[in-house]
Design an enzyme around this catalytic site. Structure first.
Site, short mmCIF file in Angstrom:
data_model
loop_
_atom_site.label_atom_id
_atom_site.label_comp_id
_atom_site.label_asym_id
_atom_site.label_seq_id
_atom_site.Cartn_x
_atom_site.Cartn_y
_atom_site.Cartn_z
N GLU A 142 0.81 -1.18 0.11
CA GLU A 142 -0.01 0.04 -0.15
C GLU A 142 1.06 1.12 -0.06
OE1 GLU A 142 -2.76 -1.00 -1.00
OE2 GLU A 142 -4.29 -0.63 0.77
N THR A 188 -6.00 7.47 -4.54
CA THR A 188 -6.19 7.26 -2.97
C THR A 188 -5.27 8.37 -2.36
OG1 THR A 188 -6.59 4.93 -2.95
CG2 THR A 188 -5.67 5.85 -1.15
N1 HSE Z 1 -8.39 3.75 4.50
C1 HSE Z 1 -7.86 4.30 3.46
C2 HSE Z 1 -8.82 5.51 2.73
C3 HSE Z 1 -8.42 3.44 2.22
O1 HSE Z 1 -9.67 6.00 3.13
O2 HSE Z 1 -7.67 6.44 2.36
C4 HSE Z 1 -8.06 3.33 0.91
O3 HSE Z 1 -8.54 2.44 0.19
#
Ligand code: HSE
Length: 310
Positions: free
Chosen positions: A129, A182
């Site tokens: 990630e 993201t």
């Molecule tokens: N918790 C992370 C966000 C997940 O909301 O940015 C990303 O898939």
């Protein structure tokens, strides 16, 4: 054994009440990662199927980075050739990079003889990630490896809490094919929230956890509200409010943004209920010039990473 294929599922991260700390496995869609010892100390991405535009450079690809981290931790560099088959769209908000990272960690661990527990694999998968979107959040990789709903109170294996699931629930997902990175969806978030919102959100998280242990569907539904992140991120999703209204008009138990979006999800009591909600969500987009993909997913605990017999 010198070759293995692992599968890890898509996930709904945050699940409204737990930004960066709560996630749910979707079981029936996911990525496959095939690993084969190559007799060198390097890991090579030799093929990427359905992953146009994703990096195949070993220092930038989430699978090879995860495997490298596992090798560094053991100081043992048994290289593998890697074939990645993407089972759903990257950038959907359904945990695409984490499904690949989780499958890589799970598969490599099996190949080297189970050096790590499944919970220990989560921290390695989170390194995928980091390379994919800049932070090593674990709310996608944890349920992708462990299955079901996972809450994390920290970054260690012992911090991962596998919560019970209510039976027969379905998630309905709608992916509008627009770009939401993201990293960008994280940058737009305020760093602080006011005390009143914090108090409300903490009580909702507590109520949510209680609802699972008490098998209380009403409390489950009342508690699954995101007062913190949704107001900021919903602006990135066309017709978000209309989708939310459609879900609620059809008595969805919950509705929200999946991970960082653009996908949204609703929770349904059973398959028929899920079909009704799916139709209502599709209707909201029928006059928009945006391609969508909708799916129904039966939620279950046995839904984590696994080895495929190929
Ligand atoms: N918790 C992370 C966000 C997940 O909301 O940015 C990303 O898939």
């Amino acid at each position: 054994m010198n070759q293995i294929t692992a599968y890890a599922p898509a996930t709904l991260a945050n699940f409204n009440v737990g930004y960066d700390v709560l996630g749910l496995s979707l079981n029936d869609i996911g990525d496959e990662v095939e690993l084969r010892f190559n007799g060198t100390e390097e890991n090579n991405i030799i093929k990427m199927i359905n992953g146009d535009g994703l990096p195949v450079d070993r220092d930038k690809n989430c699978c090879s980075v995860v495997i490298r981290k596992m090798q560094e931790a053991q100081n043992k560099f048994t290289g593998v050739d890697i074939i990645i088959t993407k089972g759903f769209a990257a950038g959907s908000g359904l945990g695409s990079s984490s499904a690949s990272s989780a499958a890589a960690a799970y598969g490599y661990n099996k190949l080297i003889g189970n050096s790590y527990s499944n919970k220990e694999l989560v921290a390695f998968a989170a390194e995928g990630e980091r390379v994919a979107c800049g932070t090593a959040h674990i709310d996608n990789v944890a349920p992708s490896i462990l299955g079901g709903i996972v809450l994390s109170k920290g970054n260690k294996a012992s911090d991962l809490i596998e919560l019970p699931l209510l039976e027969n629930l379905y998630a309905v997902t709608l992916f509008p094919d627009i770009k939401v990175k993201t990293s960008d969806a994280r940058k737009i978030l305020n760093d602080t929230i006011d005390l009143k919102t914090l108090t409300q959100q903490v009580s909702l998280m507590g109520a949510f956890v209680a609802s699972l242990y008490e098998k209380d569907m009403e409390l489950f539904s009342e508690s699954l509200k995101d007062l913190v992140v949704e107001p900021m991120r919903s602006l990135l999703i066309p017709k978000f409010n209309e989708l939310k209204n459609a879900a609620h008009e059809n008595n969805a138990l919950a509705f929200g943004i999946s991970g960082s979006g653009p996908s949204v999800f609703a929770i349904a009591k059973n398959k028929e209920h899920a079909s009704n909600i799916q139709q209502a969500l599709e209707d909201v987009y029928k006059d928009l010039n945006i391609k969508i993909q909708t799916r129904k997913h039966l939620l279950c605990k046995q839904s984590g990473a696994r080895i495929l017999n190929k």
